[in-house]
Design an enzyme around this catalytic site. Structure first.
Site, PDB file in Angstrom:
ATOM      1  N   ASP A   1      48.361  44.034  36.875  1.00 17.69           N
ATOM      2  CA  ASP A   1      49.026  42.734  37.042  1.00 17.69           C
ATOM      3  C   ASP A   1      48.092  41.567  36.718  1.00 17.69           C
ATOM      4  O   ASP A   1      46.873  41.702  36.730  1.00 17.69           O
ATOM      5  CB  ASP A   1      49.541  42.584  38.473  1.00 17.69           C
ATOM      6  CG  ASP A   1      48.412  42.555  39.495  1.00 17.69           C
ATOM      7  OD1 ASP A   1      47.479  43.384  39.361  1.00 17.69           O
ATOM      8  OD2 ASP A   1      48.444  41.712  40.403  1.00 17.69           O
ATOM      9  N   GLU A   2      48.700  40.433  36.447  1.00 17.98           N
ATOM     10  CA  GLU A   2      48.017  39.139  36.326  1.00 17.98           C
ATOM     11  C   GLU A   2      46.755  39.197  35.458  1.00 17.98           C
ATOM     12  O   GLU A   2      45.679  38.759  35.863  1.00 17.98           O
ATOM     13  CB  GLU A   2      47.660  38.600  37.718  1.00 17.98           C
ATOM     14  CG  GLU A   2      48.883  38.358  38.605  1.00 17.98           C
ATOM     15  CD  GLU A   2      48.509  37.806  39.960  1.00 17.98           C
ATOM     16  OE1 GLU A   2      49.155  36.854  40.408  1.00 17.98           O
ATOM     17  OE2 GLU A   2      47.559  38.342  40.584  1.00 17.98           O
TER      18      GLU A   2
END
Length: 492
Positions: A286-287
């Site tokens: 993620d991210e």
């Protein structure tokens, strides 16, 4: 040993309990329950847990033997186990874990104390979970959580019938997992190399403690982003950032253009797979901030060589695909955050699970993922780490995980959800009251029948009583509203 079921499975557990019961404080609500006014008094000196004569599991099953001792002390504080009146109560379960669930909540909730007298009402319960995956995430990177705090959380999880401890063990701020293969990761990446680490002995202790409570331990080693602490102990792992054509001295995500990155990951995950016996592993994904990748000339050359052009989603996909292959070779099934699905669906395999976590129309995302034939774990509505009034338990209770337009086959792919307690503002001093009893609201949504638990008003008194039971069991759970717990004035 000597348990009829020796491994964890994501299977429904069916419990049939014929026993003695008081309705107050049963949380999560059983699927079906009938109670009569017939009442029995109990003498702790003549009460005990025994295995049925025809039970496939008998004494010597470590899970249930330990549970019986634990439950007796919960039901009858300050008493020593005695014998039991024959045929007064029975619990029938298809698996050891079903028996554990039946005891952990239904049995422990039925015994009440008025003054010094224990009594119960005659009740029949049939119970099983609505969703297979019912998790709690703890972040031990942003603030280190002592092992004893984790164990106390596992106790509280078992009371609410959570069955997965999602251990977000490392992240940007610190790397507390002590690797034997790469000792520098914790010696240089932890907040303190001696006091703020989890040795492999610590990990085994957590796993064993969780197993005896019917809880799986799911480790997460998030990459390629969220890895700043990794780079302190492993040179050449992270991507050097450039500014004006020269290195800036800062670093970005794991370098996906370097073969050494994948060699390192293969060795690390080989160790992690041996330390954590769980068949699933969370790979994160993620991210990912790609600005450093964009600035790095070696990464740019690699992208052209691979035919990715300027599409950094393809580079992320390439990296995650390599990690999935590494862990698959270790007989691990991967779980990833929804970002991995969003930037490239080809990384996903039918066995892979996607955790939907972003705000907004999260059910829209659930619909898209299940339409692609992938399993979903819902986390978006259950982020509990931000400060908020305790009465906001209602927002976590009034969540309807299957309220999206889709086929029945799609809805079967939603295997459950998890409560997330990120660590920016949470450490050992405030973890428990911030987590409980709000997490219990999510627990009932994941366990109980939705139609029977749609009323907040009817749930309030049960949750209030359950919160008092958590306090008696040593869990520092916040109050729901004005009031008191009966045990506060006992003995006065």
């Amino acid at each position: 040993k000597r348990c009829s079921v020796t491994r964890f499975h994501f299977l429904p557990l069916i419990i049939f309990l014929v026993g003695l019961h008081a309705v107050e404080g049963i949380w999560p609500l059983p699927q079906t329950m009938t109670s009569s006014a017939e009442r029995y008094s109990l003498d702790p000196q003549y009460f005990n847990f025994n295995y049925g004569r025809d039970s496939a599991t008998q004494q010597g099953c470590s899970v249930l033997d330990a549970a019986f001792k634990r439950y007796f002390s919960i039901i009858f504080p300050d008493h020593i186990s005695g014998s039991v009146f024959a045929e007064r109560a029975a619990l029938n379960a298809e698996t050891v874990w079903g028996a554990l669930r039946g005891n952990s909540n239904n049995l422990c909730s039925m015994f009440m104390n008025k003054g010094i007298t224990f009594f119960v009402n005659k009740t029949e319960i049939e119970d099983f979970p609505r969703f297979q995956f019912r998790g709690v995430l703890l972040d031990t990177s942003r603030h280190y959580l002592p092992v004893q705090v984790i164990l106390k959380t596992l106790d509280a999880m078992s009371y609410s019938k959570f069955n997965v401890f999602h251990w977000h063990i490392v992240d940007d701020p610190s790397f507390p997992y002590q690797s034997r293969t790469f000792p520098g990761l914790s010696s240089k990446g932890a907040f303190h190399p001696m006091t703020h680490i989890y040795t492999q002995s610590d990990v085994r202790r957590v796993i064993s403690y969780a197993r005896l409570r019917g809880i799986r331990v799911l480790p997460e080693f998030d990459s390629p982003g969220h890895t700043q602490s990794w780079g302190k102990g492993q040179s050449d792992l992270l991507t050097p950032c450039y500014k004006g054509g020269i290195p800036s001295g800062t670093f970005g995500p794991v370098n996906p253009a370097s073969a050494s990155s994948y060699q390192f990951m293969a060795r690390l995950f080989k160790e992690v797979s041996a330390v954590f016996p769980e068949s699933y592993i969370h790979l994160g994904g993620d991210e990912v901030d790609v600005s450093c990748w964009k600035s790095n000339p070696d990464v740019q050359v690699f992208m052209q060589k691979m035919g990715f052009g300027n599409d950094f989603a393809k580079l992320e996909s390439y990296y995650m695909e390599n990690l999935v292959n590494i862990t698959s070779a270790l007989n691990k099934t991967s779980i990833v955050w929804q970002d991995v699905f969003e930037y490239h669906e080809r990384v996903s395999t039918p066995q892979q699970m996607i955790v939907v976590w972003r705000e907004g129309c999260y059910l829209c995302e659930v619909r898209r993922v299940t339409k692609a034939g992938l399993k979903v774990i819902l986390a978006s509505p259950w982020y509990l780490d931000l400060p908020g009034p305790t009465h906001d338990w209602v927002r976590y209770y009034t969540v309807w995980p299957l309220a999206f337009k889709g086929t029945e086959e799609q809805k079967k792919l939603v295997i459950g959800g998890e409560v997330c307690m990120w660590g920016e503002y949470v450490d050992a001093t405030n973890l428990s009251p911030r987590l409980w009893p709000r997490a219990s609201a999510a627990a009932e949504r994941l366990w109980s029948d939705e139609k029977q638990t749609s009323s907040v008003a009817r749930a309030f008194s049960r949750l209030q009583d359950f919160r008092c039971k958590l306090l008696r069991r040593g869990i520092q759970a916040e109050p729901l509203f004005v009031g008191h717990c009966r045990h506060e004035y006992q003995g006065v």
